[in-house]
Scaffold this active site. Structure first.
Site, PDB file in Angstrom:
ATOM      1  CD  GLU A 223      -7.973 -19.769  75.005  1.00 47.33           C
ATOM      2  OE1 GLU A 223      -8.564 -19.309  76.000  1.00 47.33           O
ATOM      3  OE2 GLU A 223      -6.751 -19.624  74.827  1.00 47.33           O
ATOM      4  CG  LEU A 224     -15.118 -21.513  70.509  1.00 46.94           C
ATOM      5  CD1 LEU A 224     -15.817 -21.981  69.254  1.00 46.94           C
ATOM      6  CD2 LEU A 224     -15.453 -20.057  70.805  1.00 46.94           C
TER       7      LEU A 224
END
Length: 620
Positions: A223-224
């Site tokens: 979920e950068l």
């Protein structure tokens, strides 16, 4: 220790040693390879003039013929022993274990291990336990990994950070494929100092865990692009992609044999080897019956797909005779003459968090997965409930309750759904549900009873009377066809399930259910009682009741426990009996109390709807 080429016919093995010297030395580096039974397979050595400081030496074994291959079904390990000899004497020695295997994700298709198709059956693990947090003793680390293996999993994602060295050792020995993740979870990209630190962490992680055959994927993060911590371009796709390429190059330079992966940030799909989109059918988006369509669309889009993270939250002991359906429909009141059907738009926010709904969701997902011919597999989120700085509004505040077991490792109903699909031995039956001991409904209505089992045939008995034998068939939903319609007697009922393999009884399960056809009224009081446990503590039970003292099975509001003196509540454990602030489950909540011996204590329970209650404990 590298195994750069492996096949059923032969395997190459290379050892890279780093030797630190205080002075210039003449030395011999000797390496030995032992098979799983401890028999010497190969020995080789090289002489070297070492210089003061760091020396890098590489030593290669001759090809190993017909290696015994490592797999989840046969986690076969070899041992490599490396000795440093000075004047023919051993000055230092190290050993480690390795496994020979090779693998690949077919384009837009399944996963192969050692040349054979293998369906990935996985879950996730956080390094956390009730009462210990992250400071888990070795015994509990081992317990977690064994429970994951015992439910039939062959894969575990270590989220979202490297974990205890013992965890990797257990995965090697038990046969669990590992997705090992860099601790970059959300937050975007920072400045140069942040980048240098993150790259250093990744290099250290690869060096530390390199030899473990269980690891097949280095994950660059999760979920950068979500919730960037840094101003301006922290979540900018160009910045993310640029730094992801740096990390991807680090992984492939240091370890060409393994694959890289990222979850959720779609820009990474064109950079890493394996990608997982965010698909939460039936929880954060859509309904669970859309899962197959979502996966098939993702398979077309991403060449190498592994779906990690699916599931939903469940509160232990909370049940519903008519949970939300696979179409997202809630039959909100079966007591009315005309059933009121409601479309639930967001199940995570509007659902009842019942164990029944999550069992259905997992059952549907696993049915599709096990029947698919072209799917690599999926990885459920998460094995165990875990704490979070978010979610104060959850039934157990600050707990992510998506686990198959609670925070203390006690199985929820969903754990047995996975066992029913993924295991053959030992044989088991599980009646849904051992936490559903009080049920209700209008008179003369059929009630569904399901049994989750890995047996060929199951027979159900109600109050000693057979309800028939059913054959397990995973093409059927729910419970692979092991579901019966029964009419409970008013009051106490006994359920028994017997499992058969090859017409031979191999296992059984039983439980009691209290059934009432009288609808409870509006809750207006709480009854509280204390029962002494074998460990000397007390279990405090609070029950919401109506004006006639009937348990309010539809009451799920929050209650608050407190103790006055002479003991302590076991609170802040994040478990169904270890939380002083907790929502009720079908009108009931519990907490454990540790008394001061030979004293009197007062335990109180309150809520925000009506007057609370208290109980006096006189410990003798």
């Amino acid at each position: 220790i590298s195994t750069p080429q492996v096949s059923a016919a032969s395997a190459k093995t290379s050892v890279e040693a780093v030797i630190n010297c205080g002075d210039d030395l003449k030395a011999v580096l000797e390496a030995r390879l032992f098979d799983p039974k401890g028999k010497l397979v190969e020995k080789t050595k090289i002489a070297s003039n070492l210089v003061k400081g760091k020396n890098n030496l590489t030593i290669n074994f001759r090809d190993i013929k017909r290696p015994q291959l490592w797999s989840p079904d046969a986690p076969i390990l070899y041992t490599v022993e490396v000795s440093l000899l000075l004047n023919k004497n051993v000055a230092d020695k190290l050993s480690d274990r390795i496994g020979y295997r090779w693998y690949e994700f077919k384009d837009h298709g399944p996963f192969y291990l050692n040349g054979k198709k293998l369906l990935i059956r996985g879950t996730h693990r956080h390094e956390d336990y009730a009462g210990y947090g992250e400071a888990m003793p070795d015994s509990l680390q081992i317990k977690d990994i064994k429970m994951i293996k015992e439910m039939g999993a062959n894969f575990v994602r270590l989220a979202h950070y490297p974990q205890s060295p013992l965890v990797y050792k257990e995965c090697d020995e038990l046969g669990l494929l590992v997705w090992d993740e860099l601790p970059w979870c959300r937050g975007g990209v920072g400045k140069e100092e942040w980048k240098e630190n993150t790259a250093r962490l990744f290099k250290e992680q690869i060096n530390q865990n390199f030899n473990h055959p269980s690891i097949i994927i280095w994950s660059l993060g999760n979920e950068l692009d979500w919730l960037p911590d840094f101003p301006k371009d922290g979540g900018n796709p160009d910045s993310l992609d640029s730094f992801l390429r740096v990390l991807n190059n680090i992984a492939h330079t240091m370890d060409p044999s393994r694959l890289t992966a990222v979850r959720k940030y779609e820009g990474a799909a064109k950079i890493v080897d394996v990608f997982s989109p965010s698909i939460w059918s039936g929880w954060y988006s859509g309904v669970y019956k859309n899962y197959q369509k979502a996966i098939e669309e993702a398979q077309k889009k991403f060449p190498h797909l592994l779906h990690v993270e699916y599931g939903g939250d469940s509160h232990v002991g909370r049940h519903n005779e008519n949970p939300i359906t696979g179409e997202g429909i809630l039959n909100s009141n079966e007591w009315d003459e005309k059933v009121n059907k409601v479309k639930v738009q967001n199940i995570a926010n509007m659902g009842d968090w019942s164990e029944n709904y999550i069992v259905d969701l997992f059952d549907w997902h696993l049915r599709y997965t096990e029947l698919s011919e072209n799917f690599s597999g999926n990885v459920q989120w998460a094995f165990k409930d875990f704490p979070t700085p978010l979610r104060p509004e959850d039934p157990i505040p600050y707990m992510n309750q998506k686990g198959l077991v609670d925070r203390a490792g006690n199985p929820k109903d969903a754990y047995y759904v996975f066992k029913s699909y993924w295991t053959k031995k030992p044989a088991f039956c599980y009646i849904e549900s051992h936490t559903w001991t009080v049920r209700s409904g209008p008179k003369n209505i059929d009630r569904e009873v399901r049994v989750y089992s890995n047996c060929d045939v199951v027979e159900l008995f109600l109050n000693g009377v057979s309800q028939g034998r059913l054959k397990k068939d995973i093409t059927k939903f729910p419970a692979s066809g092991l579901t019966w319609k029964v009419k409970f007697n008013e009051g106490q009922n006994k359920l028994e399930a017997t499992g058969f393999d090859d017409n031979k009884q191999v296992t059984k399960d039983e439980m009691e259910v209290t059934y009432t056809s009288v609808k409870n009224g509006v809750p207006n009081d709480i009854l509280i009682k204390a029962e002494k446990l074998k460990n000397g503590n007390y279990i405090i039970t609070a029950t919401a009741v109506d004006s006639k003292g009937r348990r309010c099975l539809d009451y799920n509001s929050r209650v608050y426990f407190s103790s006055m003196e002479n003991g302590e509540l076991l609170e802040n454990y994040g478990t169904p009996t270890g939380s002083s602030v907790i929502e009720m489950a079908n009108g009931q909540a519990q907490i454990e109390f540790k008394p001061v011996p030979l004293s009197k204590a007062v335990i109180e329970v309150r809520n925000q709807d009506f007057k609370g209650s208290y109980v006096v404990i006189e410990d003798k």
